[in-house]
Design an enzyme around this catalytic site. Structure first.
Site, PDB file in Angstrom:
ATOM      1  N   GLY A  13      68.422  93.604  37.254  1.00  0.00           N
ATOM      2  CA  GLY A  13      68.159  95.041  37.138  1.00  0.00           C
ATOM      3  C   GLY A  13      69.433  95.839  36.884  1.00  0.00           C
ATOM      4  O   GLY A  13      70.533  95.281  36.787  1.00  0.00           O
ATOM      5  N   VAL A  15      71.088  97.982  38.833  1.00  0.00           N
ATOM      6  CA  VAL A  15      72.055  97.896  39.927  1.00  0.00           C
ATOM      7  C   VAL A  15      72.585  96.462  40.034  1.00  0.00           C
ATOM      8  O   VAL A  15      73.788  96.239  40.246  1.00  0.00           O
ATOM      9  CB  VAL A  15      71.411  98.361  41.257  1.00  0.00           C
ATOM     10  CG1 VAL A  15      72.319  98.087  42.437  1.00  0.00           C
ATOM     11  CG2 VAL A  15      71.092  99.855  41.181  1.00  0.00           C
ATOM     12  N   CYS A 150      71.866 107.637  46.169  1.00  0.00           N
ATOM     13  CA  CYS A 150      73.063 107.932  45.382  1.00  0.00           C
ATOM     14  C   CYS A 150      73.515 109.401  45.467  1.00  0.00           C
ATOM     15  O   CYS A 150      74.695 109.696  45.282  1.00  0.00           O
ATOM     16  CB  CYS A 150      72.841 107.517  43.934  1.00  0.00           C
ATOM     17  SG  CYS A 150      71.173 107.824  43.349  1.00  0.00           S
ATOM     18  N   LYS A 206      64.646 111.942  50.682  1.00  0.00           N
ATOM     19  CA  LYS A 206      65.788 111.095  51.071  1.00  0.00           C
ATOM     20  C   LYS A 206      67.039 111.940  51.270  1.00  0.00           C
ATOM     21  O   LYS A 206      67.804 111.733  52.202  1.00  0.00           O
ATOM     22  CB  LYS A 206      66.044 110.024  50.002  1.00  0.00           C
ATOM     23  CG  LYS A 206      64.980 108.941  49.970  1.00  0.00           C
ATOM     24  CD  LYS A 206      65.305 107.885  48.931  1.00  0.00           C
ATOM     25  CE  LYS A 206      64.399 107.985  47.736  1.00  0.00           C
ATOM     26  NZ  LYS A 206      64.663 107.075  46.659  1.00  0.00           N
ATOM     27  N   ARG A 237      66.402 115.873  36.934  1.00  0.00           N
ATOM     28  CA  ARG A 237      66.927 114.844  36.029  1.00  0.00           C
ATOM     29  C   ARG A 237      67.510 115.546  34.816  1.00  0.00           C
ATOM     30  O   ARG A 237      66.841 116.400  34.202  1.00  0.00           O
ATOM     31  CB  ARG A 237      65.794 113.902  35.617  1.00  0.00           C
ATOM     32  CG  ARG A 237      66.258 112.676  34.881  1.00  0.00           C
ATOM     33  CD  ARG A 237      67.014 111.691  35.744  1.00  0.00           C
ATOM     34  NE  ARG A 237      66.163 110.966  36.648  1.00  0.00           N
ATOM     35  CZ  ARG A 237      66.614 110.230  37.661  1.00  0.00           C
ATOM     36  NH1 ARG A 237      67.919 110.116  37.885  1.00  0.00           N
ATOM     37  NH2 ARG A 237      65.792 109.603  38.475  1.00  0.00           N
ATOM     38  N   HIS A 244      76.103 111.870  39.231  1.00  0.00           N
ATOM     39  CA  HIS A 244      75.245 112.924  39.782  1.00  0.00           C
ATOM     40  C   HIS A 244      76.132 114.113  40.201  1.00  0.00           C
ATOM     41  O   HIS A 244      77.103 113.938  40.946  1.00  0.00           O
ATOM     42  CB  HIS A 244      74.488 112.417  41.016  1.00  0.00           C
ATOM     43  CG  HIS A 244      73.411 111.411  40.720  1.00  0.00           C
ATOM     44  ND1 HIS A 244      72.978 111.107  39.457  1.00  0.00           N
ATOM     45  CD2 HIS A 244      72.666 110.655  41.570  1.00  0.00           C
ATOM     46  CE1 HIS A 244      72.011 110.200  39.525  1.00  0.00           C
ATOM     47  NE2 HIS A 244      71.810 109.902  40.797  1.00  0.00           N
ATOM     48  N   THR A 331      75.655 104.864  40.007  1.00  0.00           N
ATOM     49  CA  THR A 331      75.399 103.420  40.106  1.00  0.00           C
ATOM     50  C   THR A 331      76.610 102.658  40.661  1.00  0.00           C
ATOM     51  O   THR A 331      76.481 101.508  41.034  1.00  0.00           O
ATOM     52  CB  THR A 331      74.993 102.803  38.744  1.00  0.00           C
ATOM     53  OG1 THR A 331      76.010 103.110  37.796  1.00  0.00           O
ATOM     54  CG2 THR A 331      73.651 103.336  38.284  1.00  0.00           C
TER      55      THR A 331
HETATM   56  P1  NAP Z   1      65.516  97.801  38.193  1.00  0.00           P
HETATM   57  O1  NAP Z   1      66.433  97.934  37.020  1.00  0.00           O
HETATM   58  O2  NAP Z   1      64.059  98.030  37.992  1.00  0.00           O
HETATM   59  O3  NAP Z   1      65.709  96.285  38.801  1.00  0.00           O
HETATM   60  C1  NAP Z   1      64.851  95.756  39.787  1.00  0.00           C
HETATM   61  C2  NAP Z   1      65.227  94.307  40.124  1.00  0.00           C
HETATM   62  O4  NAP Z   1      64.253  93.824  41.082  1.00  0.00           O
HETATM   63  C3  NAP Z   1      65.177  93.341  38.935  1.00  0.00           C
HETATM   64  O5  NAP Z   1      66.191  92.376  39.056  1.00  0.00           O
HETATM   65  C4  NAP Z   1      63.803  92.657  39.095  1.00  0.00           C
HETATM   66  O6  NAP Z   1      63.764  91.353  38.550  1.00  0.00           O
HETATM   67  C5  NAP Z   1      63.724  92.577  40.602  1.00  0.00           C
HETATM   68  N1  NAP Z   1      62.331  92.390  41.024  1.00  0.00           N
HETATM   69  C6  NAP Z   1      61.252  93.160  40.714  1.00  0.00           C
HETATM   70  N2  NAP Z   1      60.125  92.623  41.259  1.00  0.00           N
HETATM   71  C7  NAP Z   1      60.511  91.531  41.933  1.00  0.00           C
HETATM   72  C8  NAP Z   1      59.815  90.550  42.706  1.00  0.00           C
HETATM   73  N3  NAP Z   1      58.482  90.594  42.876  1.00  0.00           N
HETATM   74  N4  NAP Z   1      60.524  89.542  43.268  1.00  0.00           N
HETATM   75  C9  NAP Z   1      61.870  89.471  43.097  1.00  0.00           C
HETATM   76  N5  NAP Z   1      62.588  90.356  42.368  1.00  0.00           N
HETATM   77  C10 NAP Z   1      61.921  91.369  41.797  1.00  0.00           C
HETATM   78  O7  NAP Z   1      65.944  98.758  39.378  1.00  0.00           O
HETATM   79  P2  NAP Z   1      67.410  99.409  39.715  1.00  0.00           P
HETATM   80  O8  NAP Z   1      67.560 100.733  39.080  1.00  0.00           O
HETATM   81  O9  NAP Z   1      68.464  98.363  39.459  1.00  0.00           O
HETATM   82  O10 NAP Z   1      67.266  99.668  41.292  1.00  0.00           O
HETATM   83  C11 NAP Z   1      67.290  98.596  42.223  1.00  0.00           C
HETATM   84  C12 NAP Z   1      67.234  99.123  43.647  1.00  0.00           C
HETATM   85  O11 NAP Z   1      68.386  99.908  43.924  1.00  0.00           O
HETATM   86  C13 NAP Z   1      66.026 100.036  43.903  1.00  0.00           C
HETATM   87  O12 NAP Z   1      65.557  99.787  45.215  1.00  0.00           O
HETATM   88  C14 NAP Z   1      66.607 101.423  43.735  1.00  0.00           C
HETATM   89  O13 NAP Z   1      65.861 102.389  44.436  1.00  0.00           O
HETATM   90  C15 NAP Z   1      67.998 101.232  44.304  1.00  0.00           C
HETATM   91  N6  NAP Z   1      69.016 102.171  43.824  1.00  0.00           N
HETATM   92  C16 NAP Z   1      69.166 102.427  42.486  1.00  0.00           C
HETATM   93  C17 NAP Z   1      70.178 103.309  42.059  1.00  0.00           C
HETATM   94  C18 NAP Z   1      70.412 103.620  40.606  1.00  0.00           C
HETATM   95  O14 NAP Z   1      71.276 104.489  40.346  1.00  0.00           O
HETATM   96  N7  NAP Z   1      69.725 102.986  39.645  1.00  0.00           N
HETATM   97  C19 NAP Z   1      71.018 103.901  42.991  1.00  0.00           C
HETATM   98  C20 NAP Z   1      70.854 103.604  44.347  1.00  0.00           C
HETATM   99  C21 NAP Z   1      69.861 102.734  44.729  1.00  0.00           C
HETATM  100  P3  NAP Z   1      63.129  91.048  37.063  1.00  0.00           P
HETATM  101  O15 NAP Z   1      64.156  91.476  36.063  1.00  0.00           O
HETATM  102  O16 NAP Z   1      62.948  89.567  37.075  1.00  0.00           O
HETATM  103  O17 NAP Z   1      61.849  91.823  36.955  1.00  0.00           O
END
Ligand code: NAP
Length: 352
Positions: A13, A15, A150, A206, A237, A244, A331
């Site tokens: 993903g 992150v 974040c 949050k 957004r 941010h 991020t």
């Molecule tokens: P993302 O791009 O959608 O990535 C999600 C990850 O979770 C992918 O590696 C996905 O794998 C995996 N996943 C989904 N379903 C799964 C399952 N059933 N079993 C195992 N792995 C699974 O999301 P993101 O933006 O990186 O965010 C990730 C987390 O960090 C979230 O909880 C988000 O709220 C938090 N966060 C994000 C940010 C930001 O700025 N983006 C900041 C702070 C916190 P696949 O590729 O195989 O589907």
């Protein structure tokens, strides 16, 4: 220095990729395993990942085989970073903690759990002691530590000196959030190009709750007594890629605080981790900017490798007491970089 073998859950993903990038050449942590959903498991990391970073994916990470997110598949790591989707993080992260594998998580699921530290090393490093209260691990040393939303990172880093010097009565914060905060593919281009969307699902709650835990005090029995002031948050957004930007208005407990007093409090603030030599810690955690046009996401989000928080436009407010603008990289400082800094603190403090 001992090198730790680390696993990354949700490595494919947005992150997860930031973890892979930031951990390349890390002096203490070596990526040993990457894991994601069943959709990706069994492929090489290069095949499974739509690499979004503007660096070249390293050979060593690219050829790793993506594992399923099970403690059995990652049994030989020292700890895991989690960038898991929140829909699956509760169950998977707990399985790792129960199996004795520490989890350093970005997901929201355990942030408000009363045994789980919600850590920003410069703000509340002493909350790491909550780990000792955790009863998740049935064997070994498993525990869960989280980093905040974040937006909360620049918010609490900027509030810490003011809260300590003057007390805080209430806060109004308007966050202008970059599109990378929504992961990939994120917000549809037709919604965000040349536009602002005045709503981000789940975000305002949050921002209104997490800072109170982070700024809370440890009581003699080791619990966290949350800070108690109201926060009103709005989340927008905006068509910015990373960073941010927050507009903050603060009412202070102490009367007649001038902007110059606040400037002095920020400049005199003692960063509690400044002497620990943590590899990812910025030399100057908070930068105060005088140019009224600053900070700006495109220009300043990457200051000190994306780990510095920048404050500008500190001034007397028309309502309440003080007003300022603060910027943090969402991020890096607000996600993967913050989690890596948490892990470095936990190494120094002997938890890892
Ligand atoms: P993302 O791009 O959608 O990535 C999600 C990850 O979770 C992918 O590696 C996905 O794998 C995996 N996943 C989904 N379903 C799964 C399952 N059933 N079993 C195992 N792995 C699974 O999301 P993101 O933006 O990186 O965010 C990730 C987390 O960090 C979230 O909880 C988000 O709220 C938090 N966060 C994000 C940010 C930001 O700025 N983006 C900041 C702070 C916190 P696949 O590729 O195989 O589907």
């Amino acid at each position: 220095m001992h090198q730790y073998k680390v696993g990354i859950l949700g490595a494919t993903g947005a992150v997860g990729q930031k973890f892979v990038r930031l951990l390349e050449n890390h002096p203490w942590f070596v990526i040993h395993k990457v894991a994601a959903s069943e959709r990706s498991a069994g492929k090489t990391y290069r095949e499974a990942t739509n690499w979004l970073e503007d660096t070249v994916l390293s050979e060593s990470a690219g050829k790793l085989t993506v594992q399923p997110c099970t403690p059995e598949a990652l049994a030989d790591v020292d700890f895991v970073f989690s960038g898991l989707d929140s829909s699956v993080a509760s169950e998977i992260e707990m399985q790792f903690a129960e199996a004795g594998i520490p989890v350093i998580s970005n997901a929201k699921n355990y942030r408000t759990h009363n045994q789980v530290p919600l850590l920003v090393p410069e703000v509340n490093p002493e909350h790491a002691e909550l780990i000792r209260k955790q009863t998740f691990s049935k064997k070994g040393n498993g525990f869960i530590v989280t980093n905040p939303n974040c937006v909360c990172v620049p918010l609490v880093m900027s509030l810490r000196p003011l809260y300590d010097a003057f007390g805080v009565e209430s806060v109004v914060v308007t966050s202008m959030q970059a599109i990378s905060g929504a992961g990939y593919p994120g917000v549809p281009s037709l919604d965000i190009m040349g536009n602002v969307v005045p709503y981000i699902s789940g975000e305002e709650d949050k921002i209104m709750t997490e800072p109170l835990k982070i700024l809370g005090k440890r009581s003699p029995d080791g619990e966290i007594e949350e800070a108690s002031f109201p926060i009103h948050a709005s989340a927008y957004r905006v068509p910015v890629i990373d960073g941010h930007l927050l507009s903050v208005v603060v009412k202070l407990k102490k009367a007649d605080v001038k902007p110059s007093d606040a400037t002095e409090a920020i400049l005199n603030w003692k960063n509690p981790i400044s002497d620990m030599q943590l590899p990812s810690a910025p030399k100057q955690a908070i930068r105060l900017m005088e140019d009224p046009r600053h900070p700006q996401p495109r220009v300043h989000a990457m200051s000190e490798n994306g780990m510095q928080v920048s404050i500008g436009r500190l001034r007397k407010a028309g309502v309440f007491d003080l007003s300022y603008t603060v910027l943090g990289h969402n991020t890096i400082r607000g996600a993967a970089g913050g989690a890596i800094l948490n892990a470095e603190l936990l190494v120094k403090e002997g938890y890892l």
